[in-house]
Design an enzyme around this catalytic site. Structure first.
Site, PDB file in Angstrom:
ATOM      1  N   SER A 129      -6.953  -3.245  -5.280  1.00 46.10           N
ATOM      2  CA  SER A 129      -6.684  -4.734  -5.546  1.00 46.10           C
ATOM      3  C   SER A 129      -5.764  -4.911  -6.804  1.00 46.10           C
ATOM      4  O   SER A 129      -4.661  -4.481  -6.856  1.00 46.10           O
ATOM      5  CB  SER A 129      -7.897  -5.356  -5.591  1.00 46.10           C
ATOM      6  OG  SER A 129      -7.763  -6.615  -5.412  1.00 46.10           O
ATOM      7  N   HIS A 164      -5.183  -6.465   0.257  1.00 47.01           N
ATOM      8  CA  HIS A 164      -6.104  -7.257   1.326  1.00 47.01           C
ATOM      9  C   HIS A 164      -5.303  -7.741   2.301  1.00 47.01           C
ATOM     10  O   HIS A 164      -5.537  -8.888   2.701  1.00 47.01           O
ATOM     11  CB  HIS A 164      -6.823  -8.353   0.593  1.00 47.01           C
ATOM     12  CG  HIS A 164      -7.610  -7.788  -0.745  1.00 47.01           C
ATOM     13  ND1 HIS A 164      -8.519  -6.768  -0.508  1.00 47.01           N
ATOM     14  CD2 HIS A 164      -7.257  -7.901  -1.839  1.00 47.01           C
ATOM     15  CE1 HIS A 164      -8.964  -6.693  -1.745  1.00 47.01           C
ATOM     16  NE2 HIS A 164      -8.252  -7.350  -2.738  1.00 47.01           N
TER      17      HIS A 164
END
Length: 237
Positions: A129, A164
Site C-alpha cells: 500500500s 489495491h
C-alpha cells in the site's frame, strides 16, 4: 573497480498484515541476499501503530535473523546510528497507511536519503500500500481523503504506482484517468495478492497468491484515455 549493486524494489499486494498463508512474505525472503536476513519494518505510514508492529514481529521473528522495527515517532537513534542501522539491513519492509505523511516524516529525519543509499548497496526495499507507493515518482492515494494523485515519491521506480487496483471502489478508473491526463506518469497497478520485484526499474519476478490477480502496466492510449496490460505472473503455493 567497485561493483554497483542492482537496485531492487518489490511492490506487495499483501503480506503478514492481511494474509494468513505467509506466501508473499516467504517470497520476499527468497529474494533477500542472505538466507537469514536482517529485516527492518518501517511503520511510519501508520504512525508506528503498536498492533501493526506486533503483527510484523509475530510473522518475521522466525523468518529473519534479526527482525527489527524503525520507529520515527519515538526515535531513539541519532543520525550516525540511524545510518548504520539502515545500511546494515538486508530487507526494508514498509507498512501501509498514509503515503503523504510517510514521505514528509522520512524527509524530516533524512530516511529518504538513507534508503536510497541502502538500495544502492543492495538492500531489498519492499512494502504494501503506502509502502509500495513511496518508491515511485508518483502514486495513487487516499492520503487526503478522496482518491487522488500524488506526484511525489522517492523516484526509485520511474513513473507511478497504484495499490489495491482491484479491491477498492474507484481505484481503477481514478488511476487510469490520472495517467491519461498526465497527472501521473505511466506506471504499475498492483492487485491484492500480487508481488512484483523490480530490478533496476524493470519487472524481474511477478507472482500472486490469489488466482487471477495481476500486475498491470498502465499507459496513455494515444486517444485521450489510458490502457492497461497484464503481465504474466506465477501462482505461489
Amino acid at each position: 573497480m567497485a561493483t554497483v549493486a542492482e537496485h531492487r524494489v518489490a511492490l506487495l499486494g499483501g503480506g503478514f498484515s492481511t494474509d494468513d498463508d505467509g506466501l508473499l512474505d516467504d517470497w520476499v525472503l527468497g529474494h533477500a541476499r542472505t538466507a537469514r536476513p536482517r529485516v527492518c519494518f518501517v511503520p511510519t505510514a501508520s504512525g508506528d501503530a503498536p498492533g501493526y508492529v506486533e503483527r510484523f514481529l509475530d510473522a518475521w521473528r522466525t523468518r529473519a535473523y534479526e527482525p527489527g522495527v524503525l520507529s520515527l515517532f519515538r526515535r531513539e537513534l541519532d543520525d550516525d546510528a540511524l545510518r548504520e542501522y539502515l545500511l546494515a539491513q538486508d530487507v526494508v519492509y514498509v507498512g501501509g497507511g498514509n503515503t503523504a505523511n510517510l514521505l514528509a516524516v522520512w524527509r524530516a529525519h533524512g530516511v529518504d536519503r538513507l534508503l536510497r543509499e541502502a538500495c544502492g548497496r543492495g538492500t531489498l526495499l519492499c512494502g504494501v500500500s503506502a509502502g509500495a507507493n513511496c518508491w515511485a515518482e508518483g502514486s495513487h492515494t487516499d492520503s487526503f481523503g478522496p482518491l487522488t494523485h500524488l506526484p511525489d515519491g522517492l523516484g526509485l521506480l520511474t513513473g507511478s504506482v497504484c495499490p489495491h487496483y482491484d479491491s477498492e471502489p474507484g481505484r481503477r478508473d481514478s488511476y487510469r484517468a490520472a495517467v491519461a491526463n498526465a497527472s501521473l506518469g505511466p506506471g504499475w497497478a498492483v492487485e491484492d495478492g500480487v508481488g512484483a520485484l523490480f530490478v533496476d526499474g524493470r519487472p524481474a519476478d511477478v507472482v500472486t497468491r490469489a488466482p487471477g490477480a495481476r500486475l498491470y502496466r498502465v499507459e496513455p492510449d494515444g486517444a485521450g484515455g489510458a490502457g492497461e496490460r497484464a503481465l504474466p505472473c506465477r501462482l505461489l503455493g
